[in-house]
Every structure is written in C-alpha cells, then in structure tokens.
Motif scaffolding. Structure first.
Motif, PDB file in Angstrom:
ATOM      1  N   VAL A 142       0.835  -1.205   0.000  1.00 57.86           N
ATOM      2  CA  VAL A 142       0.000   0.000   0.000  1.00 57.86           C
ATOM      3  C   VAL A 142       0.867   1.251   0.000  1.00 57.86           C
ATOM      4  CG1 VAL A 142      -1.666   1.324   1.363  1.00 57.86           C
ATOM      5  CG2 VAL A 142      -1.971  -1.138   1.065  1.00 57.86           C
ATOM      6  N   ALA A 143       1.992   1.203   0.691  1.00 58.18           N
ATOM      7  CA  ALA A 143       2.853   2.383   0.820  1.00 58.18           C
ATOM      8  C   ALA A 143       3.572   2.745  -0.475  1.00 58.18           C
ATOM      9  CB  ALA A 143       3.880   2.156   1.925  1.00 58.18           C
ATOM     10  N   ARG A 144       3.598   1.877  -1.452  1.00 61.22           N
ATOM     11  CA  ARG A 144       4.369   2.126  -2.669  1.00 61.22           C
ATOM     12  C   ARG A 144       3.956   3.423  -3.351  1.00 61.22           C
ATOM     13  NH1 ARG A 144       3.986  -3.995  -5.043  1.00 61.22           N
ATOM     14  NH2 ARG A 144       5.906  -4.838  -4.142  1.00 61.22           N
ATOM     15  N   VAL A 145       2.647   3.657  -3.473  1.00 61.24           N
ATOM     16  CA  VAL A 145       2.222   4.855  -4.203  1.00 61.24           C
ATOM     17  C   VAL A 145       2.651   6.124  -3.478  1.00 61.24           C
ATOM     18  CG1 VAL A 145       0.278   3.707  -5.322  1.00 61.24           C
ATOM     19  CG2 VAL A 145      -0.070   4.883  -3.138  1.00 61.24           C
ATOM     20  N   LEU A 146       2.734   6.073  -2.169  1.00 66.81           N
ATOM     21  CA  LEU A 146       3.195   7.234  -1.406  1.00 66.81           C
ATOM     22  C   LEU A 146       4.672   7.487  -1.665  1.00 66.81           C
ATOM     23  CD1 LEU A 146       2.883   9.457   0.706  1.00 66.81           C
ATOM     24  CD2 LEU A 146       3.201   7.712   2.481  1.00 66.81           C
ATOM     25  N   TYR A 147       5.479   6.437  -1.623  1.00 65.93           N
ATOM     26  CA  TYR A 147       6.911   6.606  -1.893  1.00 65.93           C
ATOM     27  C   TYR A 147       7.145   7.106  -3.317  1.00 65.93           C
ATOM     28  CZ  TYR A 147       7.964   4.031   2.420  1.00 65.93           C
ATOM     29  OH  TYR A 147       8.067   3.639   3.728  1.00 65.93           O
ATOM     30  N   GLU A 148       6.373   6.588  -4.249  1.00 70.67           N
ATOM     31  CA  GLU A 148       6.531   7.020  -5.642  1.00 70.67           C
ATOM     32  C   GLU A 148       6.172   8.489  -5.802  1.00 70.67           C
ATOM     33  OE1 GLU A 148       4.045   4.295  -7.688  1.00 70.67           O
ATOM     34  OE2 GLU A 148       5.461   2.614  -7.544  1.00 70.67           O
ATOM     35  N   ARG A 149       5.100   8.927  -5.148  1.00 73.99           N
ATOM     36  CA  ARG A 149       4.718  10.336  -5.236  1.00 73.99           C
ATOM     37  C   ARG A 149       5.768  11.221  -4.591  1.00 73.99           C
ATOM     38  NH1 ARG A 149      -1.223  12.807  -4.526  1.00 73.99           N
ATOM     39  NH2 ARG A 149      -1.343  11.425  -6.325  1.00 73.99           N
ATOM     40  N   ALA A 150       6.274  10.815  -3.436  1.00 78.96           N
ATOM     41  CA  ALA A 150       7.295  11.615  -2.755  1.00 78.96           C
ATOM     42  C   ALA A 150       8.566  11.721  -3.591  1.00 78.96           C
ATOM     43  CB  ALA A 150       7.601  11.007  -1.390  1.00 78.96           C
ATOM     44  N   ALA A 151       8.896  10.668  -4.347  1.00 82.55           N
ATOM     45  CA  ALA A 151      10.102  10.693  -5.170  1.00 82.55           C
ATOM     46  C   ALA A 151       9.951  11.605  -6.374  1.00 82.55           C
ATOM     47  CB  ALA A 151      10.438   9.276  -5.629  1.00 82.55           C
ATOM     48  N   ARG A 152       8.715  11.788  -6.854  1.00 86.40           N
ATOM     49  CA  ARG A 152       8.485  12.587  -8.060  1.00 86.40           C
ATOM     50  C   ARG A 152       8.504  14.085  -7.788  1.00 86.40           C
ATOM     51  NH1 ARG A 152       4.346   8.775  -9.109  1.00 86.40           N
ATOM     52  NH2 ARG A 152       2.781  10.338  -8.496  1.00 86.40           N
ATOM     53  N   ALA A 200       6.170  14.478   5.055  1.00 86.70           N
ATOM     54  CA  ALA A 200       5.827  14.185   6.449  1.00 86.70           C
ATOM     55  C   ALA A 200       5.088  12.845   6.553  1.00 86.70           C
ATOM     56  CB  ALA A 200       4.982  15.305   7.039  1.00 86.70           C
ATOM     57  N   HIS A 201       4.129  12.625   5.655  1.00 85.91           N
ATOM     58  CA  HIS A 201       3.426  11.339   5.656  1.00 85.91           C
ATOM     59  C   HIS A 201       4.383  10.200   5.327  1.00 85.91           C
ATOM     60  CE1 HIS A 201      -0.644  12.608   6.389  1.00 85.91           C
ATOM     61  NE2 HIS A 201      -0.615  13.491   5.391  1.00 85.91           N
ATOM     62  N   THR A 202       5.297  10.438   4.376  1.00 85.73           N
ATOM     63  CA  THR A 202       6.253   9.409   3.996  1.00 85.73           C
ATOM     64  C   THR A 202       7.153   9.058   5.180  1.00 85.73           C
ATOM     65  OG1 THR A 202       6.246  10.208   1.715  1.00 85.73           O
ATOM     66  CG2 THR A 202       8.078   8.786   2.372  1.00 85.73           C
ATOM     67  N   GLY A 203       7.610  10.059   5.895  1.00 82.64           N
ATOM     68  CA  GLY A 203       8.440   9.807   7.064  1.00 82.64           C
ATOM     69  C   GLY A 203       7.704   9.020   8.136  1.00 82.64           C
ATOM     70  N   ALA A 204       6.450   9.379   8.370  1.00 79.56           N
ATOM     71  CA  ALA A 204       5.662   8.680   9.390  1.00 79.56           C
ATOM     72  C   ALA A 204       5.422   7.229   8.990  1.00 79.56           C
ATOM     73  CB  ALA A 204       4.334   9.397   9.602  1.00 79.56           C
ATOM     74  N   VAL A 205       5.112   6.997   7.712  1.00 77.13           N
ATOM     75  CA  VAL A 205       4.890   5.641   7.236  1.00 77.13           C
ATOM     76  C   VAL A 205       6.169   4.825   7.322  1.00 77.13           C
ATOM     77  CG1 VAL A 205       4.431   4.279   5.142  1.00 77.13           C
ATOM     78  CG2 VAL A 205       2.891   6.141   5.795  1.00 77.13           C
ATOM     79  N   ASP A 206       7.290   5.399   6.907  1.00 75.52           N
ATOM     80  CA  ASP A 206       8.562   4.689   6.974  1.00 75.52           C
ATOM     81  C   ASP A 206       8.904   4.313   8.415  1.00 75.52           C
ATOM     82  OD1 ASP A 206      11.264   3.904   5.704  1.00 75.52           O
ATOM     83  OD2 ASP A 206      11.837   5.256   7.336  1.00 75.52           O
ATOM     84  N   GLU A 225      -2.466   2.718  10.250  1.00 77.54           N
ATOM     85  CA  GLU A 225      -1.871   4.042  10.020  1.00 77.54           C
ATOM     86  C   GLU A 225      -1.387   4.187   8.577  1.00 77.54           C
ATOM     87  OE1 GLU A 225       1.418   7.183  11.798  1.00 77.54           O
ATOM     88  OE2 GLU A 225       0.789   5.458  13.009  1.00 77.54           O
ATOM     89  N   VAL A 226      -0.832   3.123   8.020  1.00 78.34           N
ATOM     90  CA  VAL A 226      -0.382   3.192   6.628  1.00 78.34           C
ATOM     91  C   VAL A 226      -1.566   3.438   5.708  1.00 78.34           C
ATOM     92  CG1 VAL A 226       0.595   1.854   4.736  1.00 78.34           C
ATOM     93  CG2 VAL A 226       1.702   1.827   6.974  1.00 78.34           C
ATOM     94  N   LEU A 227      -2.644   2.702   5.883  1.00 80.58           N
ATOM     95  CA  LEU A 227      -3.834   2.902   5.056  1.00 80.58           C
ATOM     96  C   LEU A 227      -4.339   4.338   5.181  1.00 80.58           C
ATOM     97  CD1 LEU A 227      -5.711  -0.434   5.773  1.00 80.58           C
ATOM     98  CD2 LEU A 227      -4.978   0.353   3.509  1.00 80.58           C
ATOM     99  N   ASP A 228      -4.356   4.867   6.385  1.00 80.95           N
ATOM    100  CA  ASP A 228      -4.862   6.218   6.618  1.00 80.95           C
ATOM    101  C   ASP A 228      -3.945   7.262   6.008  1.00 80.95           C
ATOM    102  OD1 ASP A 228      -6.614   8.206   7.868  1.00 80.95           O
ATOM    103  OD2 ASP A 228      -4.932   8.551   9.235  1.00 80.95           O
ATOM    104  N   ARG A 229      -2.654   7.176   6.291  1.00 79.40           N
ATOM    105  CA  ARG A 229      -1.721   8.213   5.825  1.00 79.40           C
ATOM    106  C   ARG A 229      -1.544   8.188   4.304  1.00 79.40           C
ATOM    107  NH1 ARG A 229       1.130  11.337   9.175  1.00 79.40           N
ATOM    108  NH2 ARG A 229       1.138  10.861  11.418  1.00 79.40           N
ATOM    109  N   VAL A 230      -1.496   6.998   3.720  1.00 81.28           N
ATOM    110  CA  VAL A 230      -1.364   6.927   2.261  1.00 81.28           C
ATOM    111  C   VAL A 230      -2.594   7.544   1.608  1.00 81.28           C
ATOM    112  CG1 VAL A 230      -1.253   5.366   0.287  1.00 81.28           C
ATOM    113  CG2 VAL A 230       0.199   4.966   2.272  1.00 81.28           C
ATOM    114  N   GLY A 231      -3.769   7.281   2.136  1.00 80.74           N
ATOM    115  CA  GLY A 231      -4.979   7.878   1.588  1.00 80.74           C
ATOM    116  C   GLY A 231      -5.001   9.380   1.735  1.00 80.74           C
TER     117      GLY A 231
END
Length: 293
Positions: free
Chosen positions: A167-177, A185-191, A236-242
């Motif tokens: 689930v976290a993949r799309v968040l990491y991909e967006r943060a990288a772009r 901040a969401h990426t850091g919390a998820v990581d 938390e991952v589901l919530d933060r990624v959304g």
C-alpha cells in the motif's frame, strides 16, 4: 510474497501453517502435489461437529472462511466432538478431481458465500460438510495448546506487514516525483512505522528460532504484541497513504486499490480491542516475561 499479492500470500501461509501443524503434532508430512489449507475460524453459529463411528470419525455441518476452498486438496479443520474441540485432516473434492453432487456426501463450497471485494482471490467461502471421513490430528485442544499456534499468529502478521508495504508504494513514488512538505511528512511517518514493525518481526523470528517449543512460556505474549503492533501499523499506513495521495490511486490504479482493499479485510483477523485486552491482562498479571510494565 504479500507485497506482490496479499491473497496469494494468504493461501501460501495456510499451506505452510498446515505443514508446520502436521509436523508439530507428529503426523505424516505434506508431499509434493498436495495443497493444504487450515480452516479453523469459529465465528458464532453451529459450526462443524465430529462424530466417532465404527469406521472412524466423520464431520458434518458448515465451516466459514475456508480459504482455497475450490482448489486445495486437503485441509486441517477444527470441529466439536463429544470430548471437546479437535483438529482433523480431510481430503477435498479437488484431491482426486471428484465432481460429486453438492447435495451428497463430501465437503462442498457453498455458492454465493464469498462475495468479497477485498481478499476476493483468497477464495474463502463457507464449506458444507456432509458425512466427511476425517483423521484426528492430535488430542483434544491440541491445535490451540501447541506452541506453534502462537508462532503461526506471528506469521500472519508478517503477511499483514507485506500488505502494508504494498500500500505504501504509491506514497513513496509520489514523494520521489516531487518535493512537498506534507507528502514528505506522511512518507516519514509511514517509513517509521514500517521500520519499527519489521524490526519487531525480525526479533520475533529470532526468538521463535531460538525457542521453538516455547520453553520460556513467552510465545502467547510475543504473538499478541507483534500482531497488535503490525495491525496498528497497517491502519496508520492505510490512513496516511490515503490522506497523502487522495482518491486518485484508489480510483485509477487497480493494483493499489486491490492492495488497499485486501489489506483492510485481511488485517481484520486481528481481534482489535479483544486482543488488546488479552495483552493487557497478560502484562498486568505477570504472565510471560512481563516486560514493559
């Protein structure tokens, strides 16, 4: 495996769990070509009954949440007997390609009982048992009393974590772009949560390898802690990624939508406050190692 496909991981986890149970309870090992499942859910309802006959044991009734019902060749099934709850090994219609009538003897998936969207690929309908020959595996309550019961619960949590990482993949991909303070901040919390959960799982694996028979008496406490931590991580991952990515990935990325929906269903195997209460009781009464008091 769960990062790639959570439903497939659920089926593989069940097969590996069955192999471990058979070994722990002194049964013949799984052989090549067999595909085993463990059907041990016991939600409210009449469930399965086991009856001892002159020719051996037979099972009758309805079993819910039977993952791999249409494809597994064998299953370990819990059922109620006169002397208590027992575990049995059964063959399914898929074991010999039988196409018996759903109204006749045997175990048959009940059509329409798995309309799920999340974890649809786990193929977990109700199964109707009618005079199914069964082989007892261990003594009364052996399934729950063996140390591996709690070890297996940690294995399920490992699947949950793989689903959260997917689930976290799309968040990491967006943060990288693109650079964005809130996305970062969401990426850091998820990581942080994923790293903590994986660290705890790695430690649990080392502890289980060092004490597979649970001579220290800590397996139940360990499983409750690990499962609760990973379940909270998944939530938390589901919530933060959304929150970080919005509706776009859920509506336009089929892989992500499936991963998120599968995880939301699968993690409900954690019993929420009921399991947290069991954990609190063990810690408060000094059961297990009692660390963290």
């Amino acid at each position: 495996m769960a990062r790639d496909d959570l439903a497939v991981a659920r089926l593989v986890e069940g097969h590996l769990d069955a192999a471990a149970i058979l070994a722990e309870l002194g049964q013949e090992p799984v052989v090549l070509g067999q595909y085993w499942a463990v059907w041990a859910a016991e939600p409210p309802g009449p469930g399965l009954t086991a009856t001892r006959t002159g020719d051996g044991w037979v099972l009758d009734g309805l079993k819910q949440y039977c993952s791999g019902a249409h494809t597994c060749t064998h299953a370990l099934v819990t059922a109620r007997a006169e002397d208590g709850r027992r575990l049995f090994a059964v063959g399914t219609a898929a074991s010999d390609g039988a196409a018996a009538s759903a109204d006749g003897p045997g175990c048959h998936p009940v059509p329409g009982t798995w309309p799920a969207i999340g974890m649809a690929g786990s193929d977990s309908p109700d199964v109707r048992f009618t005079h199914v020959p069964a082989i007892p595996v261990g003594e009364v309550e052996a399934y729950l009393r063996r140390p591996g019961f709690h070890h297996g619960g940690v294995g399920v949590a490992a699947c949950w974590l793989g689903g959260a990482e997917a689930v976290a993949r799309v968040l990491y991909e967006r943060a990288a772009r693109r650079a964005d303070l809130f996305t970062d901040a969401h990426t850091g919390a998820v990581d942080l949560r994923l790293h903590a959960a994986r660290t705890v799982l790695d430690r649990a694996a080392d502890e289980i390898d060092a004490d597979p028979l649970d001579e220290t008496g800590t397996a139940a406490l360990r499983a409750l802690r690990v499962r609760a931590l990973v379940a909270e991580t998944c939530a938390e991952v589901l919530d933060r990624v959304g929150r970080a990515t919005g509706a776009g990935p859920l509506c336009r990325d089929a892989g992500h939508a499936r991963a998120a929906t599968d995880l939301a269903v699968y993690v409900r195997q954690h019993h929420a406050e009921r399991d947290l209460a069991a954990l609190g009781e063990r810690v408060a009464r000094g059961d297990g190692d009692g660390a963290g008091r």
